[in-house]
Design a protein around this motif. Structure first.
Motif, mmCIF file in Angstrom:
data_model
loop_
_atom_site.group_PDB
_atom_site.id
_atom_site.type_symbol
_atom_site.label_atom_id
_atom_site.label_comp_id
_atom_site.label_asym_id
_atom_site.label_seq_id
_atom_site.Cartn_x
_atom_site.Cartn_y
_atom_site.Cartn_z
ATOM 1 N N ALA A 222 -51.979 -69.388 168.507
ATOM 2 C CA ALA A 222 -53.413 -68.312 168.699
ATOM 3 C C ALA A 222 -53.975 -69.302 169.009
ATOM 4 C CB ALA A 222 -53.317 -67.714 167.089
ATOM 5 N N PHE A 223 -54.565 -70.647 167.631
ATOM 6 C CA PHE A 223 -56.006 -71.745 167.935
ATOM 7 C C PHE A 223 -56.157 -72.342 169.157
ATOM 8 C CE2 PHE A 223 -57.164 -70.104 163.045
ATOM 9 C CZ PHE A 223 -58.291 -69.810 163.700
ATOM 10 N N LEU A 224 -54.442 -73.109 169.756
ATOM 11 C CA LEU A 224 -54.690 -73.556 170.683
ATOM 12 C C LEU A 224 -54.994 -72.553 171.945
ATOM 13 C CD1 LEU A 224 -51.733 -75.753 171.302
ATOM 14 C CD2 LEU A 224 -52.315 -74.764 173.464
ATOM 15 N N LEU A 225 -54.199 -71.457 172.205
ATOM 16 C CA LEU A 225 -54.542 -70.729 173.143
ATOM 17 C C LEU A 225 -55.676 -70.261 173.481
ATOM 18 C CD1 LEU A 225 -52.960 -69.263 175.407
ATOM 19 C CD2 LEU A 225 -53.684 -66.901 174.918
ATOM 20 N N ALA A 226 -56.525 -69.897 172.543
ATOM 21 C CA ALA A 226 -58.434 -69.739 172.860
ATOM 22 C C ALA A 226 -59.170 -71.297 173.000
ATOM 23 C CB ALA A 226 -58.130 -69.492 170.458
ATOM 24 N N MET A 227 -58.226 -72.388 172.453
ATOM 25 C CA MET A 227 -59.281 -74.062 172.679
ATOM 26 C C MET A 227 -58.961 -73.600 174.392
ATOM 27 S SD MET A 227 -59.621 -75.892 169.640
ATOM 28 C CE MET A 227 -57.874 -75.859 169.169
ATOM 29 N N HIS A 228 -57.529 -72.800 174.851
ATOM 30 C CA HIS A 228 -57.617 -73.745 176.063
ATOM 31 C C HIS A 228 -58.360 -73.975 177.450
ATOM 32 C CE1 HIS A 228 -54.605 -74.947 179.092
ATOM 33 N NE2 HIS A 228 -53.603 -75.173 178.366
ATOM 34 N N PRO A 229 -58.693 -74.904 178.094
ATOM 35 C CA PRO A 229 -59.580 -74.641 179.210
ATOM 36 C C PRO A 229 -59.200 -73.278 180.472
ATOM 37 C CG PRO A 229 -59.752 -76.815 178.510
ATOM 38 C CD PRO A 229 -59.202 -76.043 177.764
ATOM 39 N N TRP A 230 -57.710 -73.673 180.605
ATOM 40 C CA TRP A 230 -57.454 -72.367 181.940
ATOM 41 C C TRP A 230 -56.847 -71.557 181.010
ATOM 42 C CZ3 TRP A 230 -52.321 -73.552 185.821
ATOM 43 C CH2 TRP A 230 -52.640 -73.789 185.975
ATOM 44 N N HIS A 231 -57.038 -71.134 179.576
ATOM 45 C CA HIS A 231 -57.088 -69.480 179.629
ATOM 46 C C HIS A 231 -58.394 -69.031 179.427
ATOM 47 C CE1 HIS A 231 -55.941 -66.011 176.699
ATOM 48 N NE2 HIS A 231 -55.118 -66.332 177.878
ATOM 49 N N ILE A 232 -59.129 -69.613 178.686
ATOM 50 C CA ILE A 232 -60.542 -69.579 178.842
ATOM 51 C C ILE A 232 -61.346 -68.936 180.695
ATOM 52 C CG2 ILE A 232 -62.913 -70.611 178.411
ATOM 53 C CD1 ILE A 232 -61.999 -71.941 176.253
ATOM 54 N N ARG A 233 -60.642 -70.167 181.583
ATOM 55 C CA ARG A 233 -60.914 -69.772 183.144
ATOM 56 C C ARG A 233 -60.888 -68.196 183.338
ATOM 57 N NH1 ARG A 233 -59.660 -72.450 188.756
ATOM 58 N NH2 ARG A 233 -59.685 -71.161 189.502
ATOM 59 N N TYR A 234 -59.729 -67.872 183.037
ATOM 60 C CA TYR A 234 -58.827 -66.738 183.379
ATOM 61 C C TYR A 234 -58.901 -66.054 182.800
ATOM 62 C CZ TYR A 234 -56.888 -69.685 187.527
ATOM 63 O OH TYR A 234 -56.524 -70.690 188.878
ATOM 64 N N SER A 235 -59.552 -66.044 181.713
ATOM 65 C CA SER A 235 -59.337 -64.290 181.049
ATOM 66 C C SER A 235 -60.824 -64.182 181.429
ATOM 67 C CB SER A 235 -59.446 -64.543 179.358
ATOM 68 O OG SER A 235 -58.969 -65.968 179.144
ATOM 69 N N ALA A 236 -61.389 -64.938 182.554
ATOM 70 C CA ALA A 236 -62.889 -64.180 182.438
ATOM 71 C C ALA A 236 -63.559 -64.413 183.973
ATOM 72 C CB ALA A 236 -63.955 -65.088 181.618
ATOM 73 N N GLU A 237 -62.127 -64.160 184.052
ATOM 74 C CA GLU A 237 -62.300 -64.590 185.893
ATOM 75 C C GLU A 237 -62.002 -62.725 187.073
ATOM 76 O OE1 GLU A 237 -59.902 -67.498 189.358
ATOM 77 O OE2 GLU A 237 -61.743 -68.206 187.485
ATOM 78 N N SER A 238 -62.133 -62.553 187.573
ATOM 79 C CA SER A 238 -61.851 -61.197 188.619
ATOM 80 C C SER A 238 -60.243 -61.785 189.430
ATOM 81 C CB SER A 238 -62.631 -60.494 189.237
ATOM 82 O OG SER A 238 -63.830 -60.490 188.502
ATOM 83 N N ARG A 239 -59.252 -61.535 188.224
ATOM 84 C CA ARG A 239 -57.916 -61.969 188.580
ATOM 85 C C ARG A 239 -56.895 -61.300 187.575
ATOM 86 N NH1 ARG A 239 -57.359 -61.677 193.035
ATOM 87 N NH2 ARG A 239 -55.667 -62.971 194.127
ATOM 88 N N GLY A 240 -56.015 -60.774 188.538
ATOM 89 C CA GLY A 240 -55.366 -60.852 187.616
ATOM 90 C C GLY A 240 -53.809 -61.096 186.486
ATOM 91 N N TYR A 241 -54.771 -62.905 186.773
ATOM 92 C CA TYR A 241 -53.738 -63.763 186.042
ATOM 93 C C TYR A 241 -53.912 -63.609 184.388
ATOM 94 C CZ TYR A 241 -54.050 -65.730 190.156
ATOM 95 O OH TYR A 241 -52.760 -66.085 192.030
#
Length: 637
Positions: A222-241
């Protein structure tokens, strides 16, 4: 039973009522040799999907005695998750996961209102909002996207339908809250579904491992995913990923529940989650393919560990759940499938799956950054090579993942199915792209990201397995995990900071420098002239003329002189601009015509860097280069 029979009758009546026109609508539109309207895909796709699903429901009803076998009564203690040494209490686990969600929110909220990139812009124009169109006289009118476009239009292979439906609902709610917002937008409303899905994925990745009995690894994932730059980007990008990643984890969790609990409510939940997984991003088909194949093998060869239920009953329920998923997905996506096929036929061989691509893909999954420098001239660029993260990205994370997969596979056949799915879904996608010669951008395989968090955390905490007591194991695993997460934090910090505060393409920033405090959508915006090529900045500036010939640009320069208005020129994708519009680039580079104002760097690649120039020429300098026929600038697409 009664509901299924009633549904069957309604579907049969629909087929009869529409049989004259709907099934052949697409063929008729293609025969007319005109642009095929979306509604033709809708009519033909829905009719044939309904026909197939009617037969499928009838078959399920006819065979219900074969697949709806009762489960034997099993004491709850025999179907609970294994009590492994690192398992934490439920309340303690929830506390850690909520802390990870809070950290994830702190990293994602700053990015929720950064400017749109080209893919987001395309989705907004075609599926969520609509677009501004210019007439020949320069006047602008707004053409709103229909809900048919939102659900079914997929001409550019850019419609992640579930995201589009959710984002448009939130955007229209935002428009209703303020006056005069027709045709207007803000970034954050369309990103709220992605943000919530991203935060949900952080919780789910930990809870899934906790349900398997690996609580320490779950907290680490959970903490690794919270810090992961790629997940940060696509958690705040208007796409379905982001939605897709969340549903990948939900599918895993509900399948595990279904296998260990057996009840139909879990199998039905698994079917719905799997359908949503594909409806959010159909390119993640490799996850359910592998997950179901490995699970079926585990059931057939009785590699289930302590599963108390008969394999035959579980196999039947697995098959029916997949049939339900397939029927739902087909009903929703049938109009899009011919469009997807047409686009794939046109886009072949455009991305080379060589060693450099594969290495960069692995680095993005491991740490959210490329391995090789992709844009060394950009101050926003980071890579494993330039940031000194080669050992961490190239050795430590892959070894941790292999160790985690081995640890998971040894537990039972079901656990091995999860490990195989998480480890091999990306390679299967790569193999399919190589064989079919399809375009495969790096982010197309982002559905494999949960596997990195899960397997790496399992591998790291597995180093404490030699501890003699549960208390000793927890202490040792906690120290090792904290060390690993600290290294991950340090190695990914530069990339994470860039991701948090900068857009992929600086379209909004370009227009903001041009207009300052003036609203480009207001009548006052007409006091400034703007032109551009190889740019999607039209989403922020409805008056921008798209100039794809030198004559168009010359006309705009003459208009600036005649009307005594400032003229700004913007373009991006320098390499493609030089290839497709060499004469326009030559005009932009002419110091007698344009003065460079600013270079806006994007993320990842040089193509996302955009340039802003101001026209400073005179009639004499313009006359010396106006050799091409003067044409009226065409309307913005």
């Amino acid at each position: 039973m009664l509901a299924a029979t009633l549904l069957l009758g309604i579907m049969a009546a629909f087929l009869v009522a529409t049989a004259a026109t709907w099934p052949g609508a697409l063929a008729a539109a293609r025969a007319a040799e005109t642009r095929v309207p979306v509604i033709a895909y809708v009519h033909t796709g829905i009719w044939w999907a309904t026909l197939i699903n009617t037969a499928g429901i009838a078959l399920l009803l006819f065979t219900r005695r074969w697949w709806n076998l009762p489960l034997p009564p099993i004491p709850p203690a025999e179907i609970s998750a294994p009590l492994r040494r690192g398992r934490l209490k439920r309340t303690t686990m929830v506390f850690f996961l909520l802390a990870a969600v809070g950290l994830g929110a702190a990293f994602r909220l700053p990015r929720i209102d950064v400017g749109f990139s080209a893919d987001e812009e395309d989705s907004l124009r075609h599926h969520l909002l609509g677009r501004y169109q210019q007439r020949d006289d320069g006047e602008v009118r707004f053409r709103q996207a229909t809900w048919t476009d939102t659900f079914f239009k997929n001409h550019q292979l850019n419609n992640h339908v579930l995201f589009s439906v959710l984002a448009r609902s939130v955007l229209e709610g935002w428009q209703e809250l303020g006056p005069d917002r027709e045709g207007r937008f803000a970034e954050f409303p369309t990103r709220i579904p992605c943000l919530l899905a991203g935060l949900g994925a952080i919780f789910l990745v930990g809870w899934f491992l906790h349900s398997l009995g690996y609580s320490m690894a779950g907290a680490g994932a959970a903490f690794l995913l919270a810090m992961h730059p790629w997940h940060i980007r696509y958690s705040a990008e208007s796409r379905g990923y982001s939605l897709n990643i969340c549903f990948v984890l939900l599918t895993l969790h509900l399948l595990h529940r279904a296998l260990t609990r057996g009840q139909w409510r879990y199998w039905t939940g698994f079917a719905l989650a799997q359908c949503a997984l594909l409806y959010s991003y159909a390119g993640s088909i490799y996850v359910p393919l592998l997950l179901n194949a490995f699970t079926l093998l585990a059931l057939l060869f009785r590699l289930r560990g302590k599963d108390p239920y008969p394999a035959g009953v579980q196999i039947r329920r697995l098959l029916v759940a997949n049939a339900l998923s397939a029927m739902l997905f087909l009903q929703f996506m049938a109009p899009s499938l011919p469009q997807i096929q047409e686009v794939l036929a046109e886009r072949r061989g455009s991305v080379t799956l060589g060693p450099r691509y594969l290495t960069n893909m692995g680095a993005y999954l491991a740490a959210g950054m490329p391995w090789f420098p992709t844009d060394p001239e950009s101050p926003l660029h980071h890579s494993a090579v330039t940031d000194g993260a080669k050992f961490f990205v190239g050795i430590l994370v892959p070894l941790a993942m292999l160790g985690g997969a081995w640890r998971l596979a040894r537990a039972s056949g079901f656990h091995a199915a999860y490990a195989g799915t998480l480890l091999f879904c990306a390679p299967l996608g790569l193999l399919h792209a190589f064989v079919s010669d399809n375009r495969l951008h790096l982010w197309y395989l982002i559905f494999a990201l949960p596997g990195v968090a899960i397997l790496a955390s399992l591998g790291v905490t597995g180093l404490a397995a030699s501890a003699r007591s549960p208390a000793s194991y927890r202490r040792r695993a906690r120290r090792i995990l904290i060390l690993f997460l600290a290294i991950f934090w340090f190695q990914t910090r530069p990339q994470r900071i860039v991701i948090m505060h900068h857009p992929k393409e600086p379209l909004q920033e370009v227009i903001a420098m041009v207009y300052g405090e003036t609203d480009p959508f207001s009548p006052e915006g007409r006091a400034i002239l703007t032109a551009g090529f190889y740019t999607d900045a039209t989403i922020y500036d409805p008056w921008l003329y798209y100039t794809d010939t030198p004559g168009h640009l010359v006309t705009m320069m003459e208009r600036a002189l005649d009307e005594k208005k400032p003229l700004y020129l913007t373009y991006g994708h320098r390499a493609l601009s030089e290839k497709h519009y060499p004469d326009l680039v030559a005009l932009a580079d002419n110091p007698d015509l344009f003065k460079p104002l600013h270079t806006f760097h994007g993320l990842e690649e040089p193509q996302f860097t955009h340039y802003l120039l101001k026209f400073t020429g005179t009639r004499d300098t313009l006359r010396s280069v106006a050799d091409n026929p003067v044409a009226t600038p065409r309307a913005v697409r």
